[in-house]
Design a protein around this motif. Sequence first.
Motif, PDB file in Angstrom:
ATOM      1  N   ALA A   1       0.724  -1.153  -0.006  1.00  0.00           N
ATOM      2  CA  ALA A   1       0.016  -0.025  -0.035  1.00  0.00           C
ATOM      3  C   ALA A   1       1.069   1.211   0.069  1.00  0.00           C
ATOM      4  CB  ALA A   1      -0.869  -0.050   1.053  1.00  0.00           C
ATOM      5  N   GLU A   2       1.993   1.180   0.710  1.00  0.00           N
ATOM      6  CA  GLU A   2       2.870   1.956   0.787  1.00  0.00           C
ATOM      7  C   GLU A   2       3.455   2.751  -0.352  1.00  0.00           C
ATOM      8  OE1 GLU A   2       3.544   1.873   5.643  1.00  0.00           O
ATOM      9  OE2 GLU A   2       5.132   0.993   4.049  1.00  0.00           O
ATOM     10  N   ARG A   3       4.121   1.600  -1.119  1.00  0.00           N
ATOM     11  CA  ARG A   3       4.455   1.687  -2.473  1.00  0.00           C
ATOM     12  C   ARG A   3       3.829   2.332  -3.411  1.00  0.00           C
ATOM     13  NH1 ARG A   3       7.054  -3.363  -0.942  1.00  0.00           N
ATOM     14  NH2 ARG A   3       5.240  -4.623  -1.904  1.00  0.00           N
ATOM     15  N   HIS A   4       2.463   1.800  -3.319  1.00  0.00           N
ATOM     16  CA  HIS A   4       1.514   2.368  -4.422  1.00  0.00           C
ATOM     17  C   HIS A   4       1.278   3.720  -4.167  1.00  0.00           C
ATOM     18  CE1 HIS A   4      -1.780   2.474  -7.181  1.00  0.00           C
ATOM     19  NE2 HIS A   4      -2.751   3.130  -6.125  1.00  0.00           N
ATOM     20  N   VAL A   5       1.006   4.043  -2.974  1.00  0.00           N
ATOM     21  CA  VAL A   5       0.689   5.548  -2.529  1.00  0.00           C
ATOM     22  C   VAL A   5       2.196   6.461  -3.172  1.00  0.00           C
ATOM     23  CG1 VAL A   5       0.581   7.265  -0.868  1.00  0.00           C
ATOM     24  CG2 VAL A   5      -0.877   5.359  -0.778  1.00  0.00           C
ATOM     25  N   GLU A   6       3.280   6.008  -2.508  1.00  0.00           N
ATOM     26  CA  GLU A   6       4.600   6.786  -3.260  1.00  0.00           C
ATOM     27  C   GLU A   6       4.737   6.889  -4.903  1.00  0.00           C
ATOM     28  OE1 GLU A   6       9.243   5.950  -3.259  1.00  0.00           O
ATOM     29  OE2 GLU A   6       8.164   4.764  -1.741  1.00  0.00           O
ATOM     30  N   TRP A   7       4.318   5.762  -5.477  1.00  0.00           N
ATOM     31  CA  TRP A   7       4.079   5.679  -6.852  1.00  0.00           C
ATOM     32  C   TRP A   7       3.367   6.875  -7.477  1.00  0.00           C
ATOM     33  CZ3 TRP A   7       0.371   4.741 -10.156  1.00  0.00           C
ATOM     34  CH2 TRP A   7       0.530   4.675 -11.565  1.00  0.00           C
ATOM     35  N   GLU A   8       2.016   6.719  -6.858  1.00  0.00           N
ATOM     36  CA  GLU A   8       0.852   7.637  -7.363  1.00  0.00           C
ATOM     37  C   GLU A   8       1.027   9.230  -6.984  1.00  0.00           C
ATOM     38  OE1 GLU A   8      -4.004   7.832  -7.404  1.00  0.00           O
ATOM     39  OE2 GLU A   8      -2.955   6.324  -6.145  1.00  0.00           O
TER      40      GLU A   8
END
Length: 517
Positions: A367-374
């Motif tokens: 979830a953190e990796r996705h939020v960082e990317w977005e």
Amino acid sequence: MSHMKTRDPLGRVRAIIYVRLSSHRGDIDPSTSPARQEEVCRAYCLAKGWDVHSHVVRDLDVSGSDKGLRLERPGLNEIRERWADVDVVIFARLDRLARNVVDFRTFVDEAASNGAALVSVNESLDLTTSGGRFVATILAAFAEMMAATTAENVEAGIAKARQLGRWAGGAAPYGMKIVPASDGPGFILAPDRDAAAVVREAADRVLAGESLYRIANDFNARGVPTRSAILLREGRTRRTKASPWSTHTLSQVLLNPATVGRSVYRGELIRDDDGMPRQLWAPILPLDDWHQLRATLEANGDGTQGRGRRVRAARLLSGIAQCAGCGRVLYASSRKHSSGNNVPTYACAARRNGQGCQGVAITAEPAERHVEWEFLSLVGHWPVTEVVTVVVDDGRRADVEAAISETARQMTERGADVAGLAARLAELHAAREALPATAVTEVRRLETGRTFAEEWQARDVDGRRALLVSAGACVVVHRAAVPGRKLFDASRIDLQLGEFDDPEAQRLAEIAAEEAF
């Protein structure tokens, strides 16, 4: 715990040396230093013909008083593991083992139950005899009395030193050094040239609108030494690595009352007869600047009072991730995976607490990796602008309010001069009425010269979380479409940002408007 006793094949008495020192500062004091304690014990064993164990048990920087570990010290626990091979525990002086009768008798009985005896060199006590144990008990009682008397004398000495405006001991706060008082015995604090310059620079930069985060990063990049680095350089700490500057450390340094010549005793500022804080020594910062600094840091959420430890966010999305069902903030925890490992998770506690929500949970790391990317895909190329609040306030109101509270408290004490304190209270109320009603607050926007992507790469988890907060980020987490599905589903995450404009888009819009005109 009892140990099966072994015997020396040659019938020798096996002794182990015990050394303790409350405050280890090297071999400065020849009467109590670890080396001196070991030396007298070895000499005694040699005279007795005892076989000394090659390993000396040491409790250094360990108190033997009631405020310390008492008999649960690392060294004594090590001796307990060696009872089977020890006939005598030898120490230089009785108070090296215990500082009260109860602890002394307890360890004597413990040693005896394991077939061992205690020997104190200084008092020439052989505790294998009843006479020796009797005399040792009397001496232990005196040691207990002396420890209590010493504690009382130290406390009285500290109180007297504070009353006279003297530094009562301990390491000087950052920016200060300890110097002899010029008007009598004792010591005071004075600004240390190099460290005080660091404090002044940090204060000037905060008052000019810079954030503590930028200043801390700059100090670390320049190699400006922290207090721990100075102690390490001077050999006054057992640390092997100095701590870097942080926003918390800077806040503590800047808000320390010693910075303006004030001192705290038992959690309270030392005050003059009028109830206002007393200035005991030369300040690093002018009082008006310090008050404005304190108000500015408080307005920006950087105010740190006392010495409590600031609790950092547990993970990147702590306080930012929300449940789509009830809107409550998700808490960071861990769940047991089918593999047996604990997996970090964000979860809603409403269902567990019976608050009418079906609940939601999502694995933290993907979830953190996705939020960082977005997040970086959306705003990574935008320049970061810091919004800093500067408060113009002389701070007198805070001092007067504190003086009013302290005076009111003193009026409730037994034997208080109620009439005199009431007169002081009336003067303080009048002084409060004469102060301006509110402070002047100014909000400044400062360009950092770096993009969100550049700042993201340069920051730690706490700093990255601050970037998300500055962008007004909210991460709404929805329930899984298929309950029990193990694969991560990015569609469950809805990243929402606050209302702030893309500067480049704004610039192009302004150009277009000018051309149309």
